[in-house]
Each structure stands twice: as C-alpha cells, then as structure tokens.
Write an enzyme that holds these catalytic residues in place. Structure first.
Site, PDB file in Angstrom:
ATOM      1  N   GLU A   7      -1.552  -9.118   2.900  1.00  0.00           N
ATOM      2  CA  GLU A   7      -1.398  -9.767   4.218  1.00  0.00           C
ATOM      3  C   GLU A   7      -2.744 -10.109   4.857  1.00  0.00           C
ATOM      4  OE1 GLU A   7      -0.711  -6.615   3.511  1.00  0.00           O
ATOM      5  OE2 GLU A   7      -1.249  -5.239   5.142  1.00  0.00           O
TER       6      GLU A   7
ATOM      7  N   HIS B 206      -3.726  -4.854   0.303  1.00  0.00           N
ATOM      8  CA  HIS B 206      -3.056  -5.457   1.467  1.00  0.00           C
ATOM      9  C   HIS B 206      -3.136  -6.984   1.368  1.00  0.00           C
ATOM     10  CE1 HIS B 206      -2.388  -1.795   3.844  1.00  0.00           C
ATOM     11  NE2 HIS B 206      -3.478  -1.364   3.237  1.00  0.00           N
TER      12      HIS B 206
ATOM     13  N   CYS C  15       0.833  -1.197   0.000  1.00  0.00           N
ATOM     14  CA  CYS C  15       0.000   0.000   0.000  1.00  0.00           C
ATOM     15  C   CYS C  15       0.876   1.260   0.000  1.00  0.00           C
ATOM     16  CB  CYS C  15      -0.985  -0.053   1.161  1.00  0.00           C
ATOM     17  SG  CYS C  15      -2.427   0.987   0.864  1.00  0.00           S
TER      18      CYS C  15
END
Ligand code: GLN
Length: 575
Positions: A548, A546, A394
């Site tokens: 993750e 994102h 990001c």
C-alpha cells in the site's frame, strides 16, 4: 539555478488538510514545468514517527530508505509520483539531535549553542540540502501543527530567517479554516484573522490564504480577510470540502494558484503538463460499480475518522485499484474481537463470520501485539474456506501462515512468537539479529525497514501482477547481479516494516501443504509473498511487505489491482 521555497502552515485548527494542500501545490507546480520536491516538518520530539501509536498520530509511513515518517510523506509521493527519502522529513527531535551531536563534535567551535539562531539554522540547512539532493527548483515545505502552538515557533523563525535572506525566493501559504456555525450562517473569518496576527507576531505575513471551509468562500468574506490582514483579494483562495482529495490540484489550478505562486516567486510557467491528472480525474469521475471490502483489524475506542487515518495508505491503495477498475470501493471496519471466542460467544462468532460472506474482499492489514489475533485468524480461515478474496498485509500475511499451519498442516498451537513465545510450532519467528535488539531494548528505528528486493516465481498471481508493473521491478534491477540462484527473472522492490518473519524451517512444510511462496528474498530465507493457486481459491495473497505504501493514483499497485479485480468478479457473480 532556481531555488524557491513555499512554506505551508496551518491556522485555526488541525486536521484541515494541510498535507493534501501542500501535495496539491507541489503537483500543480510540477505540472508548470519545474522540478518540485516536498518536505515535512513534524513538530514532535520523537526522532521519527516509528515510535508513535497510529491511533494517536495516524499511520506510520515508510520510505524506501527505511525512514518511518508522517503519513503526509505518502501524500507527497502519491501526488508528485516520486519516491522521497528521509532527507525530506524532519521532527523537532531529529533537528535537536543533530544540533546536539554537532555540539558534541565541537562543530560550533566553542560558541554558546542557542535555540535561536542555531536550531532554525539547522532547519534551513536540512531543507536546503533536500532541495540540492533532489535537484529541485522549488521545495514545498509543510510545517506541522497549528499556528500559535509553542512547538512550531522555531520552525516559523526558520521561515523568517530564510525570507530575510532571500525575499524573492520564499513564500508563505496559510491553510486556514472558516467555520460555519449553522447552515444558513456566514463563514466566520475571525479565527483566520487571529491566526494571521499570530503569524505577524512571529515576524511573518502570509502571502496566500487557502480558505478551507464547507463551501467556497464568497467575495464579501474574501474582502473582509484581505482588508483585515493586509492582503489582496486574489491571494485568498477558496478551498472548499471536496468529494475526493485528488480533485484538489485541479481546483487550485482553476483558482490560478499556480500562476499566483509562480508570480510571487518571480518565475514563469515553463509548460503545462496537467493533462495526465485531468484525464485521471475525468476517467474516475463516473464509477460503474461498487465493491465492498471488509477491513478486519483490532479497533478499540477509535472513531471511524481515526481508523481511516491509521490505515490511510491501505484505503488509498484500495481506492486507486478501484479507479483502475472503474469501481468505487466501500469499506467497513470490522473489529477482530467479533470473531474472537475469548471476547464473543461461540454462537455470535459464527454469526459474525457468516456476515463476512456479504463482502467482496477481506483485508487484514498490518499490526502489532496480541489483541484481536484469534479473531483475525478466524476471519482469515473463513475467507480461505469460503473463497472470499483475501489480502493479508504484513501481520495479515503472518497470521494467514499461522492459520494455514494450524488448520491445513494440522500443527495445533502453531503461532507467531510475537504473541506466544512458547508455541510448540513457531511458524512466525524473530530473526537472530532482531532478538538481540529486543533484548537490549533498542526498539526505535530497528525493525526491518524500507525497500528490499524479492524474487518472484513465474506463473503465480504475484508474477502476473508485477510483470506488467515496471515501476516495481525497476527499482531492484541494479541489485539483480548479486542475486543468488533463487533469483527468478522478475525481481521487485517493496517497503517493509516488521520484526518477525515466516520461520524458514517451516517453508517446506507450508509448500508441501499447498501454500505457494511466490516471493522470496534473494537469500531464499525470507518469505515475501504467499498465495494459494487459483484452482483452490480465487484470490488468497499475503505480503510480508506493505504494498500500500507504493500505490499511486495514476499508477495503482499491481497486487491491489488484482485483489480489487477478484472482488469485482465476486460482486458480479453474486449480482
Ligand atoms: N507485528 C509484526 C512484526 O513485527 C507485523 C508488523 C506489521 O504488520 N507492520 O513482524
């Protein structure tokens, strides 16, 4: 139809792992053959977690539908291996807001609206809707905060009301903590006893106590709690500290917590599908190497614990990818200020940058605002020039673009308008719809939030990663037909949380200078993934989203896997 509720509340103090305990309970019951969902009650007046500072409240987790929520929702998804929605999350603010909106719409038909019963009833309604919508037999509902706090009283009242109506379908688990005053001393049970009394005064009796402690609770302590709290010994379950949170479901299973909970809820085990988790644990028990990852961020006056909490999903995603590689992942928090010439002398900046050479990979995670930015850009420049595997998430990707524009294209002063509104080269800019929201100060829940599709260019690192990861490609499949001519044959779906974008006016200049935009929105306007070709750099990747947030221990994120593989390769070269 089965509809059972397991409430998980915390006693004695916060931070003892209630969320992981709730997630583990959800997992072992799912492995008993039931459809289980998990629900978080956050006692803050904030309507969602989007307006909370991560150094205070921990990471802001984002769901597919764009809900900004507590990081425990991430734990639920990772343990249950399911995507959840905002219907499974509630704050004090959101529940009061719904009650007030209902009142404004004459939904209470002239009644006086009171904190009790109307707020707890709204809580129960939302939980029941979540179970209904997810077709869940069992809901595991975590009540945030600590027993005895003013702020979770209405939620305890909701548990009491539901239990009064459905005595066989509701169970209450207290996650408590037994302090150890010194190494040779006994675990202390008194704080737990007081927590139970406080629950009693709310009209509740815990059915189980998960006894968190440095080492497993012994029989004598169990007997003491059981005797003083009106419980059976077997309902006091040991929950000692563990090396990895992923060990906890199996520890609970060994303590027969699944059997005890099912019995208490008057249902039987249907099957046992815990093999996948067991295999994962035994596969990852022995790592054959360690990779060192430096996480460059803006860290100030935060202890290591707070940092770990603010970047929880990044750490977990790195660990998951490590598991896939049989590598342990060691982290260092590196303050971007160490590379920022306005904070650190030139000579020290160079020395600090040199130290980055010792890492097998560098991550620049998401973030906001101006502080530490020049330092992050310096670190990215170093990783790019020195061929150190780099992953920008990001803000990390946006700053990689700023770096590339400045140093490779030669646009001196290029910047993101988030930091420099008057930059001559706004390579990262705010989109028109966002400009309007900012002008009107409409800042809560208005970023580009949640899952959006991206088209992946063939032959790129991103393509090679995602082509073997059906979970990510699948979610966007239905939307594929509406794709423009930019659609490639691989469309993925990933979660976003940002206001700024790589300025489309600079896409061509970036491409001409050798940067690959390997993921792009279906409209062709928004850059989603950037990378450098392997001929130039072993692994240089940035994502506007994102990744993750969608990594699971049993199904690690494909880009993190590639990143850790590149870090591993660097480690072996330097060995
Ligand atoms: N501050 C940047 C933006 O708003 C990046 C946000 C983030 O990293 N989550 O676009």
């Amino acid at each position: 139809m089965i509809r059972k509720y397991i409430f998980v509340a915390g006693g004695v103090m916060s931070g003892v792992g209630k969320g992981v305990a709730a997630s583990s309970i959800a997992r072992i019951l799912k492995d008993s053959g039931y459809h289980v969902t998990a629900f978080k009650i956050d006692p803050y007046v904030n309507v969602d977690a989007g307006t909370m500072n991560p150094t205070e409240h921990g990471e802001v987790f984002v769901l597919n539908d764009g809900t900004e929520c507590d990081q425990d929702m991430g734990n639920y998804e990772r343990f249950l291996e399911e995507d959840l929605s905002g219907g499974n999350y509630m704050t004090t603010g959101s529940v009061y807001l719904s009650v007030i909106q209902k009142e404004r719409n004459l939904g209470y038909e002239g009644k006086c609206v009171e904190v009790v019963p109307h707020v707890p009833l709204a809580v129960i309604e939302k939980i029941q809707k979540a179970l209904h919508r997810t077709h869940a037999d069992i809901g595991v509902i975590e009540i945030g905060g600590t027993i005895g706090e003013y702020q979770n009283i209405v939620f305890l009242e909701a548990v009491r009301m539901l239990q009064q109506q459905h005595p066989n379908d509701v169970t209450l688990v207290l996650v408590s903590y037994l302090p150890l005053l010194n190494k040779d001393n006994e675990l202390k049970t008194k704080p737990t006893q007081y927590a139970v009394r406080t629950l009693n005064s709310a009209g509740l009796q815990p059915d189980f106590i998960l006894a968190r402690s440095a080492h497993p609770i012994d029989l004598k302590r169990k007997q003491k709690i059981a005797f003083n709290c009106n419980m059976s010994e077997e309902s006091i379950v040991a929950a000692p500290d563990v090396g990895s949170i992923y060990d906890i479901p199996l520890n609970f299973k060994r303590a027969h917590l699944d059997t005890l909970l099912l019995r208490k809820l008057h249902i039987r085990r249907r099957t046992d599908t815990s093999d996948a988790w067991k295999q994962f644990i035994s596969r990852t028990a022995h790592t054959t190497s360690t990779v060192r990852i430096g996480i460059v961020g803006k860290y100030f006056s935060s202890g290591a614990f707070m940092l770990a909490d603010s970047y929880l999903s990044v750490i977990e995603a790195l660990r998951h990818a490590g598991f896939a590689q049989r590598s342990a992942v060691a982290f260092d928090w590196i303050d971007a200020g160490a590379f920022d010439p306005s904070e650190t002398s030139r000579a020290d900046v160079s020395k600090n940058l040199e130290r980055l050479r010792g890492y097998d990979g560098i991550v620049v995670p998401g973030g906001f605002g101006a502080r530490g930015i020049e330092g992050k850009i310096e670190a990215i420049a170093y990783a790019r020039r020195e061929g150190i595997p780099f992953l920008g998430l990001c803000y990390g990707m946006q700053l990689a673009v700023v770096e590339y524009a400045r140093h490779v294209i030669g646009l001196a002063g290029a910047h993101t308008v988030e930091v420099d509104a008057h930059t001559p080269y706004p390579v990262v800019d705010v989109m028109p719809d966002q400009k309007e929201l900012i002008a009107r100060n409409r800042l809560g829940g208005t970023m580009r939030l949640g899952a959006f599709p991206a088209c992946i260019q063939k032959g790129t690192i991103a393509y090679h990663a995602y082509v073997h990861a059906p979970r990510f490609a699948q979610a966007a499949r239905g939307k594929k037909s509406s794709m423009s001519s930019h659609a490639q044959d691989l469309v993925i779906s990933e979660r976003h949380r940002h206001r700024y974008e790589i300025n489309p006016d600079y896409h061509q200049a970036l491409r001409d200078a050798g940067l690959i935009i390997s993921g792009i929105s279906p409209s062709g306007k928004l850059a989603e993934i950037i990378e450098l070709p392997p001929s130039v750099h072993p692994f240089f990747v940035g994502t506007q989203f994102h990744p993750e947030l969608r990594s699971w221990p049993l199904d690690p994120h494909p880009l993190f896997k590639k990143f850790i593989a590149a870090a591993h390769a660097r480690r072996q070269l330097s060995a």
